[in-house]
Design an enzyme around this catalytic site. Structure first.
Site, PDB file in Angstrom:
ATOM      1  N   ASN A 129      -9.959  -0.401   1.405  1.00 36.56           N
ATOM      2  CA  ASN A 129      -8.507  -0.301   1.229  1.00 36.56           C
ATOM      3  C   ASN A 129      -8.150  -0.786  -0.175  1.00 36.56           C
ATOM      4  O   ASN A 129      -8.269  -1.976  -0.464  1.00 36.56           O
ATOM      5  CB  ASN A 129      -7.825  -1.162   2.300  1.00 36.56           C
ATOM      6  CG  ASN A 129      -6.312  -1.159   2.189  1.00 36.56           C
ATOM      7  OD1 ASN A 129      -5.744  -0.711   1.189  1.00 36.56           O
ATOM      8  ND2 ASN A 129      -5.645  -1.658   3.210  1.00 36.56           N
TER       9      ASN A 129
ATOM     10  N   CYS B 217       0.814  -1.222   0.000  1.00 36.40           N
ATOM     11  CA  CYS B 217       0.000   0.000   0.000  1.00 36.40           C
ATOM     12  C   CYS B 217       0.843   1.266   0.000  1.00 36.40           C
ATOM     13  O   CYS B 217       0.312   2.361  -0.174  1.00 36.40           O
ATOM     14  CB  CYS B 217      -0.926   0.008   1.204  1.00 36.40           C
ATOM     15  SG  CYS B 217      -1.954  -1.430   1.307  1.00 36.40           S
TER      16      CYS B 217
ATOM     17  N   HIS C  52      -2.957   6.880   3.501  1.00 33.40           N
ATOM     18  CA  HIS C  52      -3.409   5.595   2.956  1.00 33.40           C
ATOM     19  C   HIS C  52      -4.756   5.262   3.596  1.00 33.40           C
ATOM     20  O   HIS C  52      -4.917   5.369   4.814  1.00 33.40           O
ATOM     21  CB  HIS C  52      -2.378   4.509   3.254  1.00 33.40           C
ATOM     22  CG  HIS C  52      -2.868   3.139   2.933  1.00 33.40           C
ATOM     23  ND1 HIS C  52      -3.513   2.846   1.747  1.00 33.40           N
ATOM     24  CD2 HIS C  52      -2.838   1.969   3.638  1.00 33.40           C
ATOM     25  CE1 HIS C  52      -3.854   1.571   1.745  1.00 33.40           C
ATOM     26  NE2 HIS C  52      -3.460   1.021   2.878  1.00 33.40           N
TER      27      HIS C  52
HETATM   28  N1  ACO Z   1     -17.081  -9.012  11.518  1.00 30.80           N
HETATM   29  C1  ACO Z   1     -17.354  -9.325  12.792  1.00 30.80           C
HETATM   30  N2  ACO Z   1     -16.401  -9.670  13.682  1.00 30.80           N
HETATM   31  C2  ACO Z   1     -15.131  -9.677  13.253  1.00 30.80           C
HETATM   32  C3  ACO Z   1     -14.776  -9.364  11.924  1.00 30.80           C
HETATM   33  C4  ACO Z   1     -15.820  -9.030  11.037  1.00 30.80           C
HETATM   34  N3  ACO Z   1     -15.605  -8.694   9.753  1.00 30.80           N
HETATM   35  N4  ACO Z   1     -13.429  -9.450  11.803  1.00 30.80           N
HETATM   36  C5  ACO Z   1     -12.953  -9.801  12.995  1.00 30.80           C
HETATM   37  N5  ACO Z   1     -13.972  -9.945  13.873  1.00 30.80           N
HETATM   38  C6  ACO Z   1     -13.914 -10.330  15.277  1.00 30.80           C
HETATM   39  C7  ACO Z   1     -12.673 -11.097  15.629  1.00 30.80           C
HETATM   40  O1  ACO Z   1     -12.843 -12.471  15.342  1.00 30.80           O
HETATM   41  C8  ACO Z   1     -12.537 -10.825  17.105  1.00 30.80           C
HETATM   42  O2  ACO Z   1     -13.392 -11.678  17.792  1.00 30.80           O
HETATM   43  P1  ACO Z   1     -12.930 -12.373  19.176  1.00 30.80           P
HETATM   44  O3  ACO Z   1     -12.686 -11.217  20.123  1.00 30.80           O
HETATM   45  O4  ACO Z   1     -14.082 -13.230  19.523  1.00 30.80           O
HETATM   46  O5  ACO Z   1     -11.683 -13.120  18.821  1.00 30.80           O
HETATM   47  C9  ACO Z   1     -13.087  -9.405  17.254  1.00 30.80           C
HETATM   48  O6  ACO Z   1     -13.859  -9.144  16.072  1.00 30.80           O
HETATM   49  C10 ACO Z   1     -12.015  -8.353  17.391  1.00 30.80           C
HETATM   50  O7  ACO Z   1     -11.044  -8.574  16.373  1.00 30.80           O
HETATM   51  P2  ACO Z   1      -9.791  -7.658  16.249  1.00 30.80           P
HETATM   52  O8  ACO Z   1      -8.905  -8.193  15.168  1.00 30.80           O
HETATM   53  O9  ACO Z   1      -9.199  -7.401  17.605  1.00 30.80           O
HETATM   54  O10 ACO Z   1     -10.496  -6.314  15.757  1.00 30.80           O
HETATM   55  P3  ACO Z   1      -9.808  -4.923  15.560  1.00 30.80           P
HETATM   56  O11 ACO Z   1     -10.572  -3.925  16.297  1.00 30.80           O
HETATM   57  O12 ACO Z   1      -8.323  -4.989  15.725  1.00 30.80           O
HETATM   58  O13 ACO Z   1     -10.069  -4.662  14.016  1.00 30.80           O
HETATM   59  C11 ACO Z   1      -9.011  -4.742  11.879  1.00 30.80           C
HETATM   60  C12 ACO Z   1      -9.580  -5.550  13.043  1.00 30.80           C
HETATM   61  C13 ACO Z   1     -10.123  -3.894  11.299  1.00 30.80           C
HETATM   62  C14 ACO Z   1      -8.509  -5.736  10.840  1.00 30.80           C
HETATM   63  C15 ACO Z   1      -7.879  -3.844  12.391  1.00 30.80           C
HETATM   64  O14 ACO Z   1      -6.958  -4.606  13.136  1.00 30.80           O
HETATM   65  C16 ACO Z   1      -7.160  -3.158  11.268  1.00 30.80           C
HETATM   66  O15 ACO Z   1      -7.712  -2.335  10.573  1.00 30.80           O
HETATM   67  N6  ACO Z   1      -5.854  -3.462  11.105  1.00 30.80           N
HETATM   68  C17 ACO Z   1      -5.043  -2.846  10.075  1.00 30.80           C
HETATM   69  C18 ACO Z   1      -5.322  -3.560   8.803  1.00 30.80           C
HETATM   70  C19 ACO Z   1      -4.709  -2.868   7.625  1.00 30.80           C
HETATM   71  O16 ACO Z   1      -4.655  -1.677   7.558  1.00 30.80           O
HETATM   72  N7  ACO Z   1      -4.294  -3.689   6.686  1.00 30.80           N
HETATM   73  C20 ACO Z   1      -3.852  -3.238   5.437  1.00 30.80           C
HETATM   74  C21 ACO Z   1      -2.417  -2.878   5.398  1.00 30.80           C
HETATM   75  S1  ACO Z   1      -1.999  -2.261   3.908  1.00 30.80           S
HETATM   76  C22 ACO Z   1      -1.692  -3.422   2.696  1.00 30.80           C
HETATM   77  O17 ACO Z   1      -0.556  -3.516   2.245  1.00 30.80           O
HETATM   78  C23 ACO Z   1      -2.835  -4.324   2.148  1.00 30.80           C
END
Ligand code: ACO
Length: 334
Positions: A283, A113, A253
């Site tokens: 994204n 990204c 980003h």
């Molecule tokens: N719907 C419902 N529940 C979900 C979902 C979903 N889509 N996804 C995860 N959960 C659940 C998980 O299973 C977890 O449940 P548990 O507590 O029972 O285990 C709970 O929600 C919390 O999960 P977390 O991973 O802690 O949620 P978080 O608040 O961290 O959000 C997210 C997750 C959105 C992925 C966040 O960590 C994030 O945005 N990270 C950065 C990702 C990013 O920017 N990636 C791209 C990089 S750039 C590139 O090169 C592609």
């Protein structure tokens, strides 16, 4: 020294919209969870039979139009992508052919990204050192092609698109005033597509184990993103001799609105100065910053002389930040 800036921008996205409501029917998720955790309401998904080069071409044509240039006036093409049409030839070469430009160098660059910022910086360096005068930079990704729509933790995040910019000389004091690129390869496992390369060539086993999809440690990427956006944005502003208060716009980003809000908080810059369109596109990886920059510029909000920071992070893990003083005067004779 030649001063290099952006002369025109363009974007392209697929027509097909994938809403949170549709995702609710595909995996165990909810619109409420997706919006509250990411800020994303919908994203675009490319139709079958289309590829990165199609959207790269569409965005490139708009950027050339914005710069008032014909394709044959371009001396160099760089495509930032992790989803090229195929491993080779480079998508930049496919684009060169489609634009009908002969002989000029054209290559792809892979920085996740952060790719658009990497490509802008590499292109600007090549323009400064000559003999090239005008460059076409495209950030394009069809992440839907490598997204596992059975994995709720990733499939709600990603979308498809392209953002393009034409670079050329601008008067002193305008254009790219500072840039910073970086990588932390030791953290690379936080975001990867394990199979399909030379380590694990495609096989029945790699397909069955779903290794041709994005695998992500979301919370590790989240923490890295917030820290690095703060540090990299500060560095480029400082190295251009400016203060954070003087920045008019930040084009981050577009990964997650919570990352953007946390970065705004750490930088002490009002959220209103952060351009956000992640709600509509999700994204889009290497496309994201170019796509956002084009929307900001074409909305008329980005004014001639504004200081704008482009800052991104991504697979690698990588990061890129650029500080520009916006030039809205089009192509110069240089
Ligand atoms: N719907 C419902 N529940 C979900 C979902 C979903 N889509 N996804 C995860 N959960 C659940 C998980 O299973 C977890 O449940 P548990 O507590 O029972 O285990 C709970 O929600 C919390 O999960 P977390 O991973 O802690 O949620 P978080 O608040 O961290 O959000 C997210 C997750 C959105 C992925 C966040 O960590 C994030 O945005 N990270 C950065 C990702 C990013 O920017 N990636 C791209 C990089 S750039 C590139 O090169 C592609």
């Amino acid at each position: 020294m030649t001063h290099i800036g952006i002369l025109g921008t363009g974007l392209a996205v697929p027509k097909r919209v994938l809403t949170n409501a549709e995702l609710e029917t595909m995996v165990d998720t909810s619109d409420e969870w997706i919006v509250s955790r990411t800020g994303i309401k919908e994203r675009r998904v490319a139709e079958e039979g289309t590829a990165s080069s199609h959207f790269a071409y569409e965005a490139a044509v708009k950027a050339l139009d914005g710069a008032g240039l014909n394709p044959e006036e371009i001396d160099l093409i760089i495509c930032a992508t992790v989803t090229p049409d195929m491993a080779f030839p480079a998508t930049a070469c496919l684009l060169q052919d489609r634009l009908g430009i002969g002989r000029i160098p054209a290559f792809d660059l892979s920085a996740g990204c952060s790719g658009f910022g990497y490509a802008l910086t590499v292109a600007a360096s090549m323009l400064r050192s000559g003999p090239y005068k005008k460059a076409l930079v495209v950030g394009v990704d069809l992440l839907s092609r490598i997204t596992d729509y059975e994995d709720r933790a990733t499939c709600v995040l990603f979308g498809d698109g392209a953002g393009a910019a034409v670079l050329g000389s601008v008067p002193a004091g305008f254009g790219i005033l500072a840039s910073e690129l970086g990588a932390d390869g030791a953290s690379g496992a936080a975001l990867q597509m394990p199979a399909g390369g030379s380590l694990k060539p495609a096989s029945l086993a790699t397909v069955e184990s779903r290794e041709h999809y994005i695998k992500m440690q979301g919370s590790d990427v989240f923490k890295f993103a917030v820290r690095i956006m703060d540090e990299a944005a500060r560095h480029v502003v400082r190295s251009a001799g400016l203060n954070l208060e003087e920045v008019d716009w930040i084009v981050p980003h577009q990964a997650n609105v919570r990352i953007i809000k946390a970065a705004a908080d750490r930088l002490g810059i009002p959220e209103e100065k952060f351009f956000v369109n992640v709600d509509r596109y999700g994204n889009t990886s290497a496309a994201s910053i170019g796509l956002a920059l084009d929307e900001l510029a074409s909305s008329g909000q980005l004014k001639h002389g504004d200081y704008v920071v482009l800052v991104g992070f991504g697979a690698g893990l990588t990061w890129s930040a650029l500080l520009l003083r916006w030039w809205a005067g089009g192509s110069t004779s240089g």
